[in-house]
Design an enzyme around this catalytic site. Structure first.
Site, mmCIF file in Angstrom:
data_model
loop_
_atom_site.group_PDB
_atom_site.id
_atom_site.type_symbol
_atom_site.label_atom_id
_atom_site.label_comp_id
_atom_site.label_asym_id
_atom_site.label_seq_id
_atom_site.Cartn_x
_atom_site.Cartn_y
_atom_site.Cartn_z
ATOM 1 N N VAL A 44 -12.736 -3.361 0.426
ATOM 2 C CA VAL A 44 -11.640 -3.748 -0.462
ATOM 3 C C VAL A 44 -11.897 -3.234 -1.872
ATOM 4 C CG1 VAL A 44 -10.365 -5.689 -1.452
ATOM 5 C CG2 VAL A 44 -11.076 -5.763 0.941
ATOM 6 N N CYS A 100 -5.115 -12.369 3.776
ATOM 7 C CA CYS A 100 -4.260 -11.192 3.967
ATOM 8 C C CYS A 100 -3.120 -11.447 4.947
ATOM 9 C CB CYS A 100 -5.095 -9.994 4.419
ATOM 10 S SG CYS A 100 -6.137 -10.295 5.859
ATOM 11 N N SER A 149 -9.377 -4.153 10.869
ATOM 12 C CA SER A 149 -9.998 -4.198 9.543
ATOM 13 C C SER A 149 -9.977 -5.583 8.936
ATOM 14 C CB SER A 149 -9.312 -3.205 8.602
ATOM 15 O OG SER A 149 -7.920 -3.470 8.516
ATOM 16 N N HIS A 196 -1.517 -5.522 9.014
ATOM 17 C CA HIS A 196 -1.142 -6.687 9.813
ATOM 18 C C HIS A 196 0.375 -6.717 9.990
ATOM 19 C CE1 HIS A 196 -5.174 -7.929 9.551
ATOM 20 N NE2 HIS A 196 -5.089 -8.919 8.686
ATOM 21 N N ASN A 216 -3.163 -4.784 5.027
ATOM 22 C CA ASN A 216 -4.026 -5.921 4.718
ATOM 23 C C ASN A 216 -5.130 -5.596 3.719
ATOM 24 O OD1 ASN A 216 -4.766 -4.510 7.317
ATOM 25 N ND2 ASN A 216 -6.676 -5.629 6.996
#
Length: 350
Positions: free
Chosen positions: A16, A131, A161, A255, A328
């Site tokens: 991230v 997320c 992920s 997602h 996400n």
């Protein structure tokens, strides 16, 4: 002229954190110094941000000296320990972990939904939602303002992920294993073809797994309860009815969710589309006649929540069904954190 606030990115070398540096480079420059912080083993690494090569420094109390805003993209236990330390050093902490999300003294913020909450931070910490929740709540917040939300029934289709780098690695490895043995050989027995499940309880390649997170009360998982509890907190609706089933699917990033939403007011398909078309942070792609709707392959690497397949419920004029996707690692994590930090940054330049 007011001094631009200084910013620390904690966890700058992680998955991230890497996306965060890209986002900082592309968004308007609202900061003075940017300091990259990571574990001691990553200290000394050189990373690019806003066209400048920056050296990563080791996580320590002194690393936060002179920092106005600190964005944390690290595991829960690291945030739980170091977030309060950074706040005590004078930084406003914007945390992307789950450490503080349900803390009553820590606001849970989505800038398109409840930006005013950024100023209500008695602990000096602002939390970023999960997320999965984030992939849905921007659209639901817009619809709630117009029609008054009563109930959500949600099914998520979560990318590998979401389980971090181990999830990505496991899916890559499983795909190679399955492909190497030939699809005809494994079609009936994927489990036997896969030697390493990674962080998943069943093979993810050529499969879907109705499980994300850890087991909690009444058979629900932690991910499913996050969707319920975080949606209630963000919308300021503690009694909102939310039922979620979270499913892991063989997608690397992005997602998806199906949502059945029930409202106080009647809501037609066209009325819902009109709201979503004009909602900040939402992109409507809903043309079923031409088979146009969002999929993870279209959405990955983009910032908005993408919405399609909008329908009024056949049995209830107060309900709609829709399908949505969100990256996400971007809006689901790094981008929302960056947007919160930008709201805080404005306080330093007034």
């Amino acid at each position: 002229m007011s001094k631009l606030p200084s910013l620390a990115v904690v966890g700058a070398t992680g998955a991230v954190g890497t996306v965060m540096l890209d986002i900082l480079t592309k968004r308007p420059n609202v900061y003075g110094e940017i300091r990259l912080i990571a574990s001691a083993r990553s200290a000394g690494k050189k990373l690019m941000c806003r066209g400048e090569e920056l050296t990563v420094v080791a996580l320590s109390p002194e690393a936060f000296d002179g920092i106005d805003i600190a964005m944390f993209d690290v595991p829960d236990e690291i945030s739980a320990e170091w977030g309060p330390i950074a706040a005590a050093r004078g930084a406003v902490v914007v945390d992307n972990s789950g450490a503080f999300r349900m803390d009553k003294e820590v606001p849970l913020v989505v800038p398109e939904v409840n930006p005013e909450k950024t100023k209500e931070r008695p602990k000096g910490i602002i939390s970023n939602p999960n997320c999965t929740t984030l992939s849905m709540i921007v659209a639901m917040g817009a619809l709630n303002r117009e029609f008054g939300l009563k109930e959500l029934v949600v099914s998520s289709y979560q990318a590998a992920s979401g389980a971090g780098q181990p999830g990505i690695d496991a899916l890559h490895a499983q795909i190679k294993e399955v492909a190497g043995k030939g699809l005809g050989d494994v079609a009936g027995d994927v489990r036997a073809a896969v030697t390493d499940l990674g962080p998943f309880p069943a093979p993810l390649a050529l499969n879907v797994v109705p499980w994300a997170g850890s087991l909690k009360e009444e058979g629900y998982t932690s991910e499913e309860l996050k969707v319920r509890n975080e949606s209630r907190k963000i919308l300021g609706m503690p009694e909102l009815k939310v039922s979620a089933t979270c499913v892991r699917v063989p997608v690397i990033t992005t997602h998806s969710l199906t949502v059945h939403a029930t409202f106080e007011k009647e809501v037609s398909r066209q009325a819902a589309q009109d709201v979503l078309k004009n909602a900040a942070g939402v992109e409507l792609l809903d043309d079923p006649e031409n088979k146009k709707f969002p999929t993870p392959a279209d959405v990955v690497g983009t910032d908005p929540t993408w919405v399609g397949r909008v329908r009024q419920s056949i049995d209830d004029k107060h309900s709609i069904d829709l399908f949505l996707c969100g990256d996400n690692l971007r809006k689901g994590a790094a981008l929302n954190t960056a947007q919160i930090a930008e709201l805080v940054a404005k306080e330093f330049t007034k």
